[in-house]
Each structure stands twice: as C-alpha cells, then as structure tokens.
Design a protein around this motif. Structure first.
Motif, PDB file in Angstrom:
ATOM      1  N   ALA A 363       0.848  -1.194   0.000  1.00 47.40           N
ATOM      2  CA  ALA A 363       0.000   0.000   0.000  1.00 47.40           C
ATOM      3  C   ALA A 363       0.885   1.246   0.000  1.00 47.40           C
ATOM      4  CB  ALA A 363      -0.902  -0.014   1.230  1.00 47.40           C
ATOM      5  N   PRO A 364       0.365   2.403  -0.434  1.00 51.82           N
ATOM      6  CA  PRO A 364       1.183   3.617  -0.494  1.00 51.82           C
ATOM      7  C   PRO A 364       1.809   4.020   0.834  1.00 51.82           C
ATOM      8  CG  PRO A 364      -0.871   3.912  -1.702  1.00 51.82           C
ATOM      9  CD  PRO A 364      -0.982   2.610  -0.990  1.00 51.82           C
ATOM     10  N   HIS A 365       1.151   3.679   1.958  1.00 49.83           N
ATOM     11  CA  HIS A 365       1.694   4.064   3.257  1.00 49.83           C
ATOM     12  C   HIS A 365       2.550   2.957   3.879  1.00 49.83           C
ATOM     13  CE1 HIS A 365      -2.171   2.070   3.867  1.00 49.83           C
ATOM     14  NE2 HIS A 365      -1.783   1.743   5.102  1.00 49.83           N
ATOM     15  N   HIS A 366       2.831   1.898   3.084  1.00 52.06           N
ATOM     16  CA  HIS A 366       3.713   0.831   3.538  1.00 52.06           C
ATOM     17  C   HIS A 366       5.015   0.855   2.731  1.00 52.06           C
ATOM     18  CE1 HIS A 366       0.125  -1.818   5.064  1.00 52.06           C
ATOM     19  NE2 HIS A 366       0.377  -0.787   5.850  1.00 52.06           N
ATOM     20  N   SER A 367       6.106   0.503   3.388  1.00 49.66           N
ATOM     21  CA  SER A 367       7.371   0.252   2.700  1.00 49.66           C
ATOM     22  C   SER A 367       7.955  -1.016   3.302  1.00 49.66           C
ATOM     23  CB  SER A 367       8.329   1.432   2.862  1.00 49.66           C
ATOM     24  OG  SER A 367       8.520   1.750   4.224  1.00 49.66           O
ATOM     25  N   ALA A 368       8.942  -1.590   2.640  1.00 49.64           N
ATOM     26  CA  ALA A 368       9.517  -2.849   3.117  1.00 49.64           C
ATOM     27  C   ALA A 368      11.023  -2.818   2.959  1.00 49.64           C
ATOM     28  CB  ALA A 368       8.920  -4.031   2.356  1.00 49.64           C
ATOM     29  N   LEU A 369      11.714  -3.335   3.952  1.00 48.55           N
ATOM     30  CA  LEU A 369      13.163  -3.462   3.906  1.00 48.55           C
ATOM     31  C   LEU A 369      13.492  -4.859   3.404  1.00 48.55           C
ATOM     32  CD1 LEU A 369      16.023  -2.540   4.390  1.00 48.55           C
ATOM     33  CD2 LEU A 369      15.726  -2.949   6.839  1.00 48.55           C
ATOM     34  N   SER A 370      13.988  -4.938   2.181  1.00 49.69           N
ATOM     35  CA  SER A 370      14.258  -6.231   1.565  1.00 49.69           C
ATOM     36  C   SER A 370      15.655  -6.712   1.917  1.00 49.69           C
ATOM     37  CB  SER A 370      14.121  -6.139   0.036  1.00 49.69           C
ATOM     38  OG  SER A 370      14.576  -7.318  -0.584  1.00 49.69           O
ATOM     39  N   MET A 371      15.755  -7.939   2.405  1.00 56.75           N
ATOM     40  CA  MET A 371      17.059  -8.575   2.637  1.00 56.75           C
ATOM     41  C   MET A 371      17.186  -9.800   1.721  1.00 56.75           C
ATOM     42  SD  MET A 371      18.678  -6.852   5.102  1.00 56.75           S
ATOM     43  CE  MET A 371      19.731  -7.919   6.090  1.00 56.75           C
ATOM     44  N   ARG A 372      16.537  -9.727   0.562  1.00 53.75           N
ATOM     45  CA  ARG A 372      16.561 -10.865  -0.363  1.00 53.75           C
ATOM     46  C   ARG A 372      17.992 -11.187  -0.793  1.00 53.75           C
ATOM     47  NH1 ARG A 372      13.318 -11.765  -4.812  1.00 53.75           N
ATOM     48  NH2 ARG A 372      14.876 -10.582  -5.946  1.00 53.75           N
ATOM     49  N   PRO A 373      18.422 -12.427  -0.672  1.00 56.62           N
ATOM     50  CA  PRO A 373      19.779 -12.774  -1.101  1.00 56.62           C
ATOM     51  C   PRO A 373      19.969 -12.648  -2.607  1.00 56.62           C
ATOM     52  CG  PRO A 373      18.543 -14.755  -0.502  1.00 56.62           C
ATOM     53  CD  PRO A 373      17.709 -13.583  -0.079  1.00 56.62           C
ATOM     54  N   GLU A 374      18.868 -12.728  -3.373  1.00 56.96           N
ATOM     55  CA  GLU A 374      18.985 -12.611  -4.833  1.00 56.96           C
ATOM     56  C   GLU A 374      19.512 -11.244  -5.262  1.00 56.96           C
ATOM     57  OE1 GLU A 374      15.326 -15.319  -4.190  1.00 56.96           O
ATOM     58  OE2 GLU A 374      16.329 -13.663  -3.181  1.00 56.96           O
ATOM     59  N   ASP A 375      19.249 -10.205  -4.441  1.00 49.19           N
ATOM     60  CA  ASP A 375      19.655  -8.857  -4.832  1.00 49.19           C
ATOM     61  C   ASP A 375      21.168  -8.742  -4.985  1.00 49.19           C
ATOM     62  OD1 ASP A 375      17.003  -8.166  -4.769  1.00 49.19           O
ATOM     63  OD2 ASP A 375      17.077  -7.245  -2.786  1.00 49.19           O
ATOM     64  N   GLU A 376      21.915  -9.397  -4.096  1.00 56.20           N
ATOM     65  CA  GLU A 376      23.367  -9.292  -4.205  1.00 56.20           C
ATOM     66  C   GLU A 376      23.880 -10.070  -5.416  1.00 56.20           C
ATOM     67  OE1 GLU A 376      25.938 -11.493  -1.381  1.00 56.20           O
ATOM     68  OE2 GLU A 376      24.077 -11.982  -0.329  1.00 56.20           O
ATOM     69  N   ALA A 377      23.164 -11.099  -5.840  1.00 56.22           N
ATOM     70  CA  ALA A 377      23.552 -11.824  -7.048  1.00 56.22           C
ATOM     71  C   ALA A 377      23.389 -10.950  -8.283  1.00 56.22           C
ATOM     72  CB  ALA A 377      22.716 -13.097  -7.185  1.00 56.22           C
ATOM     73  N   VAL A 378      22.334 -10.142  -8.309  1.00 55.78           N
ATOM     74  CA  VAL A 378      22.125  -9.212  -9.424  1.00 55.78           C
ATOM     75  C   VAL A 378      23.245  -8.176  -9.461  1.00 55.78           C
ATOM     76  CG1 VAL A 378      20.603  -7.408 -10.334  1.00 55.78           C
ATOM     77  CG2 VAL A 378      19.628  -9.557  -9.467  1.00 55.78           C
ATOM     78  N   GLN A 379      23.592  -7.640  -8.292  1.00 54.41           N
ATOM     79  CA  GLN A 379      24.689  -6.672  -8.216  1.00 54.41           C
ATOM     80  C   GLN A 379      25.997  -7.313  -8.694  1.00 54.41           C
ATOM     81  OE1 GLN A 379      25.207  -4.707  -4.399  1.00 54.41           O
ATOM     82  NE2 GLN A 379      27.377  -4.337  -4.762  1.00 54.41           N
ATOM     83  N   ALA A 380      26.280  -8.523  -8.227  1.00 60.02           N
ATOM     84  CA  ALA A 380      27.528  -9.194  -8.597  1.00 60.02           C
ATOM     85  C   ALA A 380      27.572  -9.493 -10.089  1.00 60.02           C
ATOM     86  CB  ALA A 380      27.682 -10.483  -7.787  1.00 60.02           C
TER      87      ALA A 380
END
Length: 620
Positions: A363-380
C-alpha cells in the motif's frame, strides 16, 4: 536479421504490385555497373527536386524518382525512401525496403544508415531483441569502418536497452545521446536526471566505469544529494559548492531546482509500535531485531517504543492497540506469515515491514526493507559481466537459498551478455572434490595421463590440465563449504594455466573464522553488508560492543540485528525518500534506496580475504 520475419511483413503488408515496382527499380538501377560520364538533364532535375522539396517528399515520391536514376544515385534515393517510410511510421515497408537494399549497398555509411532503419522499425514493431541485433551489427560496422556513431544510434540504443531492463546500458546511451544533441533542452536535462536519480550506489559506481560524457560532474552531484538530501541546510551548502566547481555542466539546472525547493513538512513520529516474534521458535530472531532497534534508540529517545509480541497478538485487536497507544508508525512484522496478517488488517498507520509480502504489493503508506539474497547476485552479475569475463561458472551447494542466488546470478548474466553460465551443484562434503574435478575436466586429463603411461610403459613427468574455457567462478555456499571448495579449486588449476578468479556471495563470508581458515580463502572476493565488513560505513564502536555482549551470535542473527538498527533511523527518513528518490540511507545493512515499489533495496560492499585478514575493496 530474421529474414523469415521480414518476408512475413512484406507478404502481409505490401501489395505485390509494390514489390514488383521496387524490384524493377532495383534491377534497372543496378543492371549497368559502368559509370556514366556527366549528369543527364533528368538526373539534374531529380537532384534539384530532392534538395528543394526534401521535407515534403513522401516515400512513394522517392520511389518514383529512383526509377529515373541509375546505379548509386538510385540506391541513395531508395535509402531515403526507406528512411521516409520510417518517419511516416510505415514500419513494415521501411523494414522490407531496407532489407532489400542492404545486399546492394557498398558504401559503409549508407549500409550503417540502413541498419539503423531496420533497428528502428523492429523496435517500433516491438521486436526488441531483433532490434538489438541490428544495433550490434551497426556497432560492428562503426568499429570496422571507423564510422562515428550517430545521435539516432544512441537515442535508439537507450530505448532498446531500457525495454530490455538493462538500466545502466540505457542511461549510458542516454548520456551519450544528450552530449551529441545540439538541440538538447531543459526537458532533456530533467529526463536525464529522472533516470540518474533512481540509481542505487552500486549502479552509480558501475556507470562511472562506463565513462559516459559529463558523468564526473553528475556523479559528484548524485553523491551530495544521495548522502545529504534529507537535510536541506546541509545539502544546499554542497549544491552551491558543486555549482562553483561545475559552472558549465548541464546539471546546473538541477542544482538550481534543488536549491529553490521549499522545505517539506512531515508529520512527527512520537509513538512507534515494533511487532516482532518475541516468543516461540523464532524468538531468537525477534530478540536480535529488538536489540538492534534498542541500540538505535540511544539516538532517538524523544520517541516512545511499544514492543508487541507477534506470536501473542490478537491481530483483530491490533487496531484498538494502535488507537489506544496513539501509534504514529509501525516497524515490522519480521516473519512473512505475520506480514500477511498485518496487511490483511487494512490499517491506515504507516509501516516499515521487515519482510516482503507474498504478492509483492505494498500500500502507499507501507514500505519494506528487503534482505533478499537474490539482490546481491544481481549486483555481482552486473558488475562482474563488465570485467571482460566471457565464460563464468557458478559453483553452488544445493540448499534452497544457494539455488536462488545461483539462479539469479545466471539470469542477470544472461540478460546482460546473452550467454548462459554453467551451474555446477555440489552435494555431500565427501563428494565435493570429485565433482569439482569433473566440472573442471581435470578427471579427464588424469585419465588421459594414465592411458599414456600404460601405452608408453616408461616414467613420464606429467601435470593434469583443467579446462580452459572458464575464466571466472562465482561461488555460492556457506563459509564451511567455501573453506572446502576454495582450496580444491586452487589445487585443481594446472600450474601452466592462468589463475581463475573466484568471487562469492555473502554466504561465503564469516567474521568468526580463525586465521588458518582465512588463509584457505586467500584471494576470495565477496559481497557483504557494512555491519559485517570493516569499512568506513561500519559502526565500529557498536560492532565491538555487540561482539562482547553476544560473541557467539551467528551471521544471520547479526544481519537481523543490523536490520533492526537501520529500521528506526528509516522511520523519519522514508517520507523524504518517497518524495525525493535520490535520497539514500547509508546504513549497516547496506546503502538503501527506496524503489518505485516502495521496497528498500541494498547496495553491498565488496571484501577480499588476504591471508589472515579481510579488507574492503573497490571493485573497479
């Protein structure tokens, strides 16, 4: 080029009479190869018409004029006809005609132009990958014939790469097009800034390595607003300094705009509910997050924290608690099932979720802190694919998380390069060495040596050879797995072969390994959050304190502690990040950016094992 696709377009959208006319014109113009001395009266008249009426001549008129010409003059006019079809948005006709002309054209600049016409037509027809193939062909022509790329090439490349979800390649092309465009205006600057302001820290560094025009100034401007954008007084001081240092930079427009912004008024946050699992089998994770929040609370004691045990909470009564305690903001929940339960309540209170919902919708008034391990694979994968590696291998253990990281790395690598890295999965510890030898073809080399020894029947000095088509390894596994695999890889590389560099995910790193284990990992490069890697961004004093209090705490729990620590500071910062996407948070879980889906994504640091220690490095 997919010729069957072109034939389909021509048969479906061009009448036969049109095809016959074009082919007849081509045959007539190319039948005689000798050059005719002088210029005929008809040719002079056509040339005058082309000059005087160029802006209003239609593609069909160009075709009619081409019938009156011969040889290269006819081809020139037919290329203009193809180009005009493109401008008239007759994309199928432009594509068909350009395809027919290409085999007949010898001039490299005309052939380059036809290739761009094909690429533009295909892109307009939503054939993005085929358009990309034509752009690659145009780039080859540019290199082989020393042709400078045109403005249209970079404009088209920016659009194609954006459609392919290759953000950095698209912005690089956008910057090059902007620098070449003599008619670039303020709207172009604003569009460019819109793209640049949405980059994460690692993307900014990667784009800098691509060295597009004007980027040194853009990067410095981004650095100021990323770090200080939430503090108007501080950022204004840096913006004025930037303007003095870059008086002719196109970003002056952006700096002026930011300096003239009116301060935003945000609703103050006094009472914060923190929903965590403080009992049950996940209590240890909830307590680690709670301790992180409390550590950050030392800097925010004007607020009141209300800790709520998610495992003892009556979710239907949460609305009453929110009202009774006058809660302004919610941090949590931490576990996915509790996130779903919280969202289903439909509460209007702003919340920073510490996990992503199943459907990914916020929702617009919600945000989320993602700790998904996949994100670092994309960066790498993005950063490593720019280092001229062509044949990477992914070595991964077979647990669920490692498989997700490995798959994400391969998917991103394939998206950028078009090549699919090989994945080798390892099973039990006692089979690792044999599986590694098989994946590097060392076992085949050893078998050939045995066969040779048997045939020759005398003593030979031999060395086994590893396969030579692998130039980089990405390792995904636990610290224990990595300490076993890294030495195996080292000893199975033949002494006359080049060293294969090994990179790894954060799963391979452990701050708790002893000196001998670190020596086994010498040379290994990995991604990591600031909290677990000695760096300028790390809160060293807090790290030392927590190590004394919880010396045996696992890396996974330390990451949860760091997430709790960052979350409290984000409560006040997220409203600013929602309105100003260029504002980043330099936290202990990484440098955080709020994306268009209200998810806080991380930029991680790079570390390297050097004998008995680990140090931060810049992966250039």
């Amino acid at each position: 080029m997919d010729h069957s696709l072109v034939r389909h377009f021509s048969q479906r959208f061009l009448p036969k009479s049109f095809i016959y006319i074009i082919l007849a014109a081509l045959m007539a113009s190319c039948a005689t190869q000798q050059k005719t001395p002088g210029v005929t009266t008809t040719e002079k008249q056509v040339e005058q018409e082309l000059v005087s009426d160029q802006d209003v001549i239609s593609a069909q008129q160009y075709l009619s004029q081409a019938k009156q010409l011969q040889g290269s003059q006819a081809l020139d006019v037919l290329v203009k006809a193809s180009d005009r079809y493109l401008q008239e948005q007759s994309f199928h006709k432009a594509l068909w005609l350009a395809n027919q002309l290409s085999p007949l054209v010898q001039d490299s600049s005309l052939l380059y132009r036809l290739t761009l016409i094909k690429a533009s037509s295909l892109f307009a027809l939503e054939q993005t990958e085929l358009a990309q193939q034509q752009l690659e062909l145009a780039n080859t022509m540019s290199e082989e014939s020393s042709l400078a790329h045109s403005l249209e090439y970079f404009q088209l490349l920016a659009g194609v790469q954006k459609a392919r979800n290759l953000t950095l390649a698209a912005i690089d092309a956008q910057l090059r097009a902007f620098a070449m465009n003599p008619f670039a205006d303020n709207d172009d600057v604003l569009l460019l800034w819109q793209s640049l302001s949405q980059l994460s820290q690692w993307q900014i560094k990667q784009l800098s390595n691509m060295a597009p025009p004007h980027f040194k100034g853009w990067r410095q401007l981004l650095g100021y607003v990323n770090k200080f954008g939430a503090n108007m007084e501080q950022v204004n001081r840096y913006l004025k300094q930037w303007q003095r240092n870059h008086p002719t930079h196109p970003g002056q427009l952006i700096a002026d705009s930011l300096l003239n912004e009116q301060p935003e008024e945000y609703k103050p946050v006094h009472n914060i509910a923190v929903i965590l699992p403080l009992s049950g089998n996940q209590a240890v994770a909830g307590e680690a997050a709670q301790q992180g929040v409390l550590a950050a609370y030392q800097n925010a004691q004007e607020k009141t924290l209300h800790f709520i045990d998610a495992n003892r909470l009556d979710w239907d009564g949460l609305q009453d608690i929110i009202e009774q305690e006058a809660i302004d903001y919610v941090i949590g929940p931490l576990l996915k099932p509790n996130v779903e339960a919280f969202i289903q309540q439909g509460l209007a209170v702003p919340a920073l979720l510490l996990n992503l919902p199943e459907n990914g919708f916020l929702a617009p008034h919600h945000s989320a802190l993602s700790m998904r391990p996949e994100d670092e694979a994309v960066q790498a994968a993005t950063m490593l694919s720019s280092k001229d590696y062509r044949h990477p291998m992914v070595l991964s253990t077979q647990d669920r998380v490692s498989k997700r990281i490995a798959a994400s790395f391969v998917e991103q690598w394939q998206l950028i390069t078009g090549q699919t890295p090989e994945i080798v999965y390892f099973s039990q510890e006692n089979k690792m060495q044999n599986e590694l030898k098989a994946s590097l073809d060392v076992d085949l080399s050893q078998q050939r040596i045995k066969d040779l020894d048997w045939r020759i029947k005398q003593t030979l000095k031999t060395e086994s050879r590893n396969r030579r088509d692998i130039d980089m390894i990405y390792l995904v596994g636990s610290p224990k797995d990595s300490r076993l695999l890294k030495p195996y890889i080292d000893v199975n590389i033949s002494p006359f072969a080049e060293v294969i560099p090994i990179y790894a995910s954060s799963r391979s790193h452990s701050a708790q390994v002893d000196a001998s284990d670190s020596r086994d990992l010498t040379g290994l490069v990995f991604t990591e959050i600031p909290w677990l890697l000695s760096s300028q961004q790390q809160n060293k004093a807090l790290v030392q304190m927590t190590q004394k209090m919880w010396p045996q705490r696992s890396e996974s729990l330390q990451k949860i502690f760091a997430m709790g620590y960052d979350s409290l500071a984000l409560v006040e910062k997220i409203p600013t990040m929602q309105k100003k996407p260029y504002v980043h948070h330099f936290g202990q879980t990484g440098t955080l950016r709020l994306d268009e889906n209200q998810v806080l994504t991380r930029s991680l640091l790079w570390g390297r094992y050097r004998r008995d220690r680990v140090q931060e490095i810049a992966l250039d």
